[in-house]
Design a protein around this motif. Sequence first.
Motif, PDB file in Angstrom:
ATOM      1  N   ALA A 133       0.832  -1.209   0.000  1.00  0.00           N
ATOM      2  CA  ALA A 133       0.000   0.000   0.000  1.00  0.00           C
ATOM      3  C   ALA A 133       0.866   1.259   0.000  1.00  0.00           C
ATOM      4  O   ALA A 133       0.580   2.217  -0.729  1.00  0.00           O
ATOM      5  N   LEU A 134       1.926   1.262   0.795  1.00  0.00           N
ATOM      6  CA  LEU A 134       2.830   2.411   0.810  1.00  0.00           C
ATOM      7  C   LEU A 134       3.539   2.582  -0.533  1.00  0.00           C
ATOM      8  O   LEU A 134       3.756   3.703  -0.985  1.00  0.00           O
ATOM      9  N   SER A 135       3.866   1.476  -1.175  1.00  0.00           N
ATOM     10  CA  SER A 135       4.553   1.563  -2.472  1.00  0.00           C
ATOM     11  C   SER A 135       3.632   2.125  -3.553  1.00  0.00           C
ATOM     12  O   SER A 135       4.103   2.621  -4.572  1.00  0.00           O
ATOM     13  N   GLN A 136       2.318   2.064  -3.313  1.00  0.00           N
ATOM     14  CA  GLN A 136       1.347   2.590  -4.269  1.00  0.00           C
ATOM     15  C   GLN A 136       0.978   4.046  -3.968  1.00  0.00           C
ATOM     16  O   GLN A 136       0.074   4.590  -4.587  1.00  0.00           O
ATOM     17  N   GLY A 137       1.641   4.647  -2.989  1.00  0.00           N
ATOM     18  CA  GLY A 137       1.455   6.057  -2.727  1.00  0.00           C
ATOM     19  C   GLY A 137       0.552   6.396  -1.557  1.00  0.00           C
ATOM     20  O   GLY A 137       0.334   7.565  -1.271  1.00  0.00           O
ATOM     21  N   HIS A 138      -0.001   5.429  -0.872  1.00  0.00           N
ATOM     22  CA  HIS A 138      -0.850   5.692   0.284  1.00  0.00           C
ATOM     23  C   HIS A 138       0.060   5.979   1.477  1.00  0.00           C
ATOM     24  O   HIS A 138       0.824   5.118   1.895  1.00  0.00           O
ATOM     25  N   LYS A 139      -0.026   7.175   2.029  1.00  0.00           N
ATOM     26  CA  LYS A 139       0.951   7.586   3.026  1.00  0.00           C
ATOM     27  C   LYS A 139       0.362   7.894   4.395  1.00  0.00           C
ATOM     28  O   LYS A 139       1.024   7.742   5.398  1.00  0.00           O
TER      29      LYS A 139
ATOM     30  N   GLU B 142       6.487  -1.694  13.944  1.00  0.00           N
ATOM     31  CA  GLU B 142       7.450  -2.780  13.704  1.00  0.00           C
ATOM     32  C   GLU B 142       8.205  -2.575  12.405  1.00  0.00           C
ATOM     33  O   GLU B 142       9.418  -2.804  12.336  1.00  0.00           O
ATOM     34  N   LEU B 143       7.497  -2.145  11.356  1.00  0.00           N
ATOM     35  CA  LEU B 143       8.166  -1.896  10.077  1.00  0.00           C
ATOM     36  C   LEU B 143       9.159  -0.740  10.204  1.00  0.00           C
ATOM     37  O   LEU B 143      10.223  -0.768   9.592  1.00  0.00           O
TER      38      LEU B 143
ATOM     39  N   VAL C 135      10.063   1.386   6.993  1.00  0.00           N
ATOM     40  CA  VAL C 135       9.144   2.523   6.932  1.00  0.00           C
ATOM     41  C   VAL C 135       9.709   3.677   7.756  1.00  0.00           C
ATOM     42  O   VAL C 135      10.318   3.463   8.803  1.00  0.00           O
ATOM     43  N   GLU C 136       9.487   4.882   7.256  1.00  0.00           N
ATOM     44  CA  GLU C 136       9.867   6.078   7.993  1.00  0.00           C
ATOM     45  C   GLU C 136       8.606   6.892   8.272  1.00  0.00           C
ATOM     46  O   GLU C 136       7.769   7.091   7.389  1.00  0.00           O
TER      47      GLU C 136
ATOM     48  N   VAL D 122       0.807  13.433   9.792  1.00  0.00           N
ATOM     49  CA  VAL D 122       1.748  12.321   9.938  1.00  0.00           C
ATOM     50  C   VAL D 122       1.630  11.469   8.686  1.00  0.00           C
ATOM     51  O   VAL D 122       0.541  11.037   8.313  1.00  0.00           O
ATOM     52  N   GLU D 123       2.758  11.240   8.032  1.00  0.00           N
ATOM     53  CA  GLU D 123       2.795  10.400   6.843  1.00  0.00           C
ATOM     54  C   GLU D 123       3.848   9.319   7.021  1.00  0.00           C
ATOM     55  O   GLU D 123       4.813   9.507   7.761  1.00  0.00           O
ATOM     56  N   TYR D 124       3.638   8.230   6.325  1.00  0.00           N
ATOM     57  CA  TYR D 124       4.570   7.114   6.355  1.00  0.00           C
ATOM     58  C   TYR D 124       5.111   6.919   4.947  1.00  0.00           C
ATOM     59  O   TYR D 124       4.375   6.998   3.967  1.00  0.00           O
ATOM     60  N   GLU D 125       6.416   6.667   4.884  1.00  0.00           N
ATOM     61  CA  GLU D 125       7.069   6.441   3.594  1.00  0.00           C
ATOM     62  C   GLU D 125       7.977   5.237   3.689  1.00  0.00           C
ATOM     63  O   GLU D 125       8.543   4.953   4.753  1.00  0.00           O
ATOM     64  N   LEU D 126       8.119   4.558   2.567  1.00  0.00           N
ATOM     65  CA  LEU D 126       9.067   3.452   2.501  1.00  0.00           C
ATOM     66  C   LEU D 126      10.484   4.004   2.470  1.00  0.00           C
ATOM     67  O   LEU D 126      10.741   5.045   1.870  1.00  0.00           O
ATOM     68  N   THR D 127      11.382   3.314   3.104  1.00  0.00           N
ATOM     69  CA  THR D 127      12.794   3.694   3.089  1.00  0.00           C
ATOM     70  C   THR D 127      13.468   3.047   1.878  1.00  0.00           C
ATOM     71  O   THR D 127      12.922   2.099   1.289  1.00  0.00           O
TER      72      THR D 127
END
Length: 131
Positions: A39-45, A68-69, A75-76, A88-93
């Motif tokens: 989901a994060l890789s598809q832009g959902h943050k 945990e991620l 995840v950042e 607050v947003e989450y992004e893949l590292t």
Amino acid sequence: MTKEDEFRMEHLGCAEKLQAVGDSLYVIGGKWKLRVIIALSQGHKRFNDLQRTITGISGKVLSAELKELELNGFVERKVQADTMPVIVEYELTPYSQTLKDVVYALIHWGVLHREKIRSETKQDLTGQWQI
């Protein structure tokens, strides 16, 4: 995977292979972690966007999975405190990219497996044969 990687894996014993798989499943195993990563890789943050996208996940579980991620470097969490309300947003590292081949392989296998099951179910319903 490079030939060098394949060569190294061939020389691992059963115990080392089992340990490696155990380590991998400890970090990315379970029902939700890879779904969150996809989901994060598809832009959902944002948290609510992730929860809406990942059908069936509760807020409590999503929060725990994101933590945990983050602890494992996939995840950042980014906080924009200068806005109202705070965003607050989450992004893949960049490290999460090491899972790309694993995720693609699982997606590919999942599609093939679903097609196989559908095919067998259709044949079963026509009475031609049963599993």
